[in-house]
Design an enzyme around this catalytic site. Structure first.
Site, PDB file in Angstrom:
ATOM      1  N   HIS A  38       0.616  -1.128  -0.195  1.00  0.00           N
ATOM      2  CA  HIS A  38      -0.067  -0.466  -0.080  1.00  0.00           C
ATOM      3  C   HIS A  38       1.241   1.456  -0.149  1.00  0.00           C
ATOM      4  CE1 HIS A  38      -4.094  -2.265   1.567  1.00  0.00           C
ATOM      5  NE2 HIS A  38      -3.072  -2.999   0.979  1.00  0.00           N
ATOM      6  N   GLU A  83       1.416   3.683   2.106  1.00  0.00           N
ATOM      7  CA  GLU A  83       1.485   4.870   2.971  1.00  0.00           C
ATOM      8  C   GLU A  83       2.654   3.322   3.297  1.00  0.00           C
ATOM      9  OE1 GLU A  83      -3.208   4.086   4.292  1.00  0.00           O
ATOM     10  OE2 GLU A  83      -1.610   3.018   2.734  1.00  0.00           O
ATOM     11  N   CYS A 130      -5.905   1.647   5.599  1.00  0.00           N
ATOM     12  CA  CYS A 130      -6.072   0.190   6.421  1.00  0.00           C
ATOM     13  C   CYS A 130      -6.232   0.184   7.880  1.00  0.00           C
ATOM     14  CB  CYS A 130      -6.273  -0.477   5.241  1.00  0.00           C
ATOM     15  SG  CYS A 130      -4.870  -1.201   5.268  1.00  0.00           S
ATOM     16  N   CYS A 181      -2.377  -0.526   7.691  1.00  0.00           N
ATOM     17  CA  CYS A 181      -1.171   0.191   7.441  1.00  0.00           C
ATOM     18  C   CYS A 181      -1.087   1.206   8.806  1.00  0.00           C
ATOM     19  CB  CYS A 181      -1.825   1.332   6.853  1.00  0.00           C
ATOM     20  SG  CYS A 181      -1.547   0.650   5.080  1.00  0.00           S
TER      21      CYS A 181
END
Length: 144
Positions: free
Chosen positions: A53, A55, A83, A86
């Site tokens: 992701h 992040e 999410c 993360c």
């Protein structure tokens, strides 16, 4: 232009780069002492990695840039609410501040547990939310 908006616009540039690579258009930048030290955008398709992701990419780059695992003097700007995965990683990094654009009502960490973040992490949300959510909505509209 306000500093927060300036950095969120950089995160939006990262999101656009993800979209250009046919990734979900989410982007992130990490700022430390007034300087961008890391950037990231979704790379799950390219890397065949569900953890890639925006992040996580930015977090890894930031800790490498600083030479340590803690980001307590840093701010992460991300176009969509992180999410739970993360958020938990940001907790372990002891992130100082999180600024996100659009909420994620289906998969955002706050839906599951706002306490996933480090207790000292300051959170701001809604910055350029319309622009941030439009990128994701347009991406999925074009997929259907």
């Amino acid at each position: 232009m306000e500093a927060d908006e300036k950095y969120m616009r950089e995160a939006l540039r990262e999101a656009a780069a993800a979209g250009a690579e046919d990734e979900v258009p989410i982007g992130a930048v990490v700022v430390c002492r007034g300087r961008i030290i890391a950037r990231g955008h979704n790379m799950t398709e390219r890397l065949h990695d569900p953890t890639a992701h925006a992040e996580m990419i930015a977090l890894t780059a930031a800790t490498e840039a600083l030479g340590g695992k803690y980001l307590d003097d840093c701010t992460l700007y991300v176009t969509v609410e992180p999410c739970p995965m993360c958020a938990a990683a940001l907790c372990w990094a002891q992130l100082g501040r999180l600024v996100y654009g659009s909420p994620d009502p289906r998969r955002g960490y706050s839906l599951f547990s706002p306490s996933l973040l480090h207790p000292r992490t300051q959170v701001s949300s809604g910055l350029l939310a319309g622009e941030c959510s439009a990128l994701v909505k347009d991406y999925f509209k074009n997929k259907r």
